[in-house]
Design an enzyme around this catalytic site. Structure first.
Site, PDB file in Angstrom:
ATOM      1  N   HIS A   1     -42.145 -64.280  63.477  1.00  0.00           N
ATOM      2  CA  HIS A   1     -42.698 -63.384  64.516  1.00  0.00           C
ATOM      3  C   HIS A   1     -41.591 -62.563  65.183  1.00  0.00           C
ATOM      4  CE1 HIS A   1     -46.657 -65.759  65.497  1.00  0.00           C
ATOM      5  NE2 HIS A   1     -46.582 -65.376  64.240  1.00  0.00           N
ATOM      6  N   TYR A  56     -45.457 -57.863  72.769  1.00  0.00           N
ATOM      7  CA  TYR A  56     -45.013 -59.218  72.460  1.00  0.00           C
ATOM      8  C   TYR A  56     -44.143 -59.693  73.619  1.00  0.00           C
ATOM      9  CZ  TYR A  56     -43.397 -63.176  69.665  1.00  0.00           C
ATOM     10  OH  TYR A  56     -43.145 -64.451  69.200  1.00  0.00           O
ATOM     11  N   PHE A  63     -44.513 -70.537  72.985  1.00  0.00           N
ATOM     12  CA  PHE A  63     -45.095 -69.694  74.033  1.00  0.00           C
ATOM     13  C   PHE A  63     -45.130 -68.266  73.508  1.00  0.00           C
ATOM     14  CE2 PHE A  63     -44.600 -66.296  77.017  1.00  0.00           C
ATOM     15  CZ  PHE A  63     -45.496 -66.580  78.027  1.00  0.00           C
ATOM     16  N   GLU A  64     -46.279 -67.629  73.607  1.00  0.00           N
ATOM     17  CA  GLU A  64     -46.365 -66.203  73.282  1.00  0.00           C
ATOM     18  C   GLU A  64     -47.522 -65.625  74.059  1.00  0.00           C
ATOM     19  OE1 GLU A  64     -47.217 -66.258  69.040  1.00  0.00           O
ATOM     20  OE2 GLU A  64     -45.197 -65.631  68.536  1.00  0.00           O
ATOM     21  N   ILE A  65     -47.318 -64.440  74.638  1.00  0.00           N
ATOM     22  CA  ILE A  65     -48.445 -63.610  75.048  1.00  0.00           C
ATOM     23  C   ILE A  65     -48.258 -62.341  74.232  1.00  0.00           C
ATOM     24  CG2 ILE A  65     -49.566 -62.324  76.914  1.00  0.00           C
ATOM     25  CD1 ILE A  65     -48.478 -64.417  78.871  1.00  0.00           C
TER      26      ILE A  65
END
Ligand SMILES: Nc1nc2c(ncn2[C@@H]2O[C@H](COP(=O)(O)OP(=O)(O)OP(=O)(O)O)[C@@H](O)[C@H]2O)c(=O)[nH]1
Ligand SMILES: *[C@@H]1O[C@H](CO)[C@@H](O)[C@H](O)[C@H]1NC(C)=O
Ligand SMILES: *[C@@H]1O[C@H](CO)[C@@H](O)[C@H](O)[C@H]1NC(C)=O
Ligand SMILES: [Mg+2]
Length: 393
Positions: free
Chosen positions: A317, A223, A280-282
């Site tokens: 999250h 994450y 924003f998330e990768i």
């Protein structure tokens, strides 16, 4: 003799004129045939620039068009409405310019309604990888049967009176619940292991010249984030209670060496409201699809706070990542310069910004502001803060 010399001079003059004409015309065809410049390897600059006073040679050259090498099992993902078209178009263009034109990853678009032809036409023209369009099944975007809808309606009224942002919105709640518990289970997403979430109207300010998905895999990250901050308390009054109930029921899902210190200043008794900003998330989709995460989401969902309060997917999250991952599995992308209204992450470090052609104003960087939680992340992981951070506080 004098007559012959004059004669010769005329011939030489005419020849020079012809040669000059030839060079002018041929050089202009060569350069236009070679346009655009991205197709060529960066050529060393001619001395002309350096010799001209007041100009500097561009020694940086142009980046290559497409990066060699294998691709990861990864996709971009965007939840959007048809009406978001021009705002998402702007985001896509920046992601492509700064990153994806070199990697050509796919892009999945999800919507609770059918995407129209214009949305598909415009977005597929902008994305360099494949585009896929999915409709969200009704059961993932509606009130679950265990929710008392009258009670939920009353809460929306109260929140409207208190002027809590999106407090009276039903669709915003469905969106937060969908991003918390369902997007990674959409049939189109099952084909992938990694995702990068992109929202309408976001900006990227620096070139990203390496494969961020490969970086995540190679460094065992699950994450990641670029911005972190404190959540608006009124939207999550009982979230931490629900989390504590989950951890008591499923202690096996809590990871040793986790990031509890990011979330709590009293060893978990209370939540300090820090979260990673999830627009924003990768991240790793298989982690979100794991039993641990699904048990977590199901447990929170039954507590009812997506509808009886206004729980956001960002704290949901973040708490999951901070408790169920090892702290080394969460990555801060200092090098991804990012904006989502109203906050900017502009990388600390001037040389980095110059080398990566950044166009953000370092004064706008939010990281070292008092409302950011990013220094907690540094401290908890014992990472030295980047050089020059004091000047940005
Ligand atoms: N299909 C669909 N997408 C939605 C809906 N509401 C929000 N979204 C998407 O969900 C994501 C988050 O919504 P936003 O409205 O950006 O929420 P936010 O980021 O908290 O608030 P903003 O400051 O307005 O950006 C975005 O990608 C939106 O396009 C909806 O009702 N239907
Ligand atoms: C990509 O990942 C998904 C989920 O793990 C998997 O089902 C799929 O087979 C993978 N595809 C490839 C090409 O490896
Ligand atoms: C606590 O979690 C369990 C298991 O998810 C659930 O059955 C129970 O209703 C929860 N209690 C509260 C107060 O949320
Ligand atoms: Mg948004």
């Amino acid at each position: 003799m004098a007559g012959t010399q004059r004669y010769l001079r005329y011939i030489v003059f005419a020849l020079i004129c012809l040669i000059l004409l030839f060079f002018i015309s041929s050089s202009s065809t060569v350069s236009s045939a070679n346009w655009p410049g991205y197709a060529n390897p960066p050529s060393p600059q001619t001395g002309g620039d350096a010799k001209t006073p007041g100009t500097t040679p561009n020694t940086g050259g142009l980046p290559p068009a497409v990066k060699e090498g294998d691709r990861m099992n990864a996709t971009f993902v965007t939840l959007a409405r048809n009406s978001d078209i021009w705002e998402i178009a702007k985001s896509i263009r920046q992601v492509e310019d700064r990153f994806n034109r070199k990697f050509n990853y796919d892009w999945v678009f999800l919507n609770d309604d059918d995407f129209n032809d214009e949305f598909k036409k415009v977005t597929s023209a902008l994305v360099s990888g494949k585009t896929k369009y999915g409709k969200i099944p009704k059961e993932h975007w509606s009130f679950p049967d265990f929710i008392d809808q009258e009670k939920a309606a009353k809460v929306r009224e109260e929140m409207k009176e208190k002027k809590i942002i999106y407090g009276d919105s039903i669709s915003y709640r469905h969106m937060c619940r969908y991003e918390s518990g369902f997007f990674f289970r959409h049939p189109l997403m099952l084909d992938y292991e990694w995702y990068w979430r992109v929202e309408p109207s976001v900006e990227l300010y620096c070139d990203i010249n390496y494969d961020t998905f490969k970086f995540m895999a190679d460094n065992k990250k699950k994450y990641s984030f670029t911005l972190s901050l404190y959540e608006y308390v009124e939207t999550i009054p009982t979230l931490w209670d629900a989390v504590k109930n989950f951890t008591a029921t499923f202690p096996q899902h809590i990871s040793p060496g986790n990031s509890m210190k990011f979330l709590s200043d009293d060893d978990g008794k209370s939540y300090n409201h820090c979260h990673f900003w999830s627009n924003f998330e990768i991240g790793n989709l298989n982690w979100l699809r794991s039993d641990a995460y699904i048990d977590y989401f199901t447990s929170l969902d039954h507590a009812g706070g997506f509808f009886y309060e206004r729980w956001g997917d960002a704290p949901v999250h973040s708490i999951a990542a901070a408790l169920m991952l090892k702290k080394e599995e969460i990555h801060f992308f200092n090098d991804i310069a990012y904006y989502h209204v109203p906050f900017t992450h502009c990388p600390t470090g001037e040389q980095y910004r110059l080398d990566h052609k950044c166009h953000c104003n370092p004064k706008d960087n939010f990281d070292w502001n008092g409302y950011s939680c990013t220094s907690r992340y540094y401290e908890l992981n014992n990472i030295p803060k980047p050089e020059g951070y004091e000047k940005e506080q």
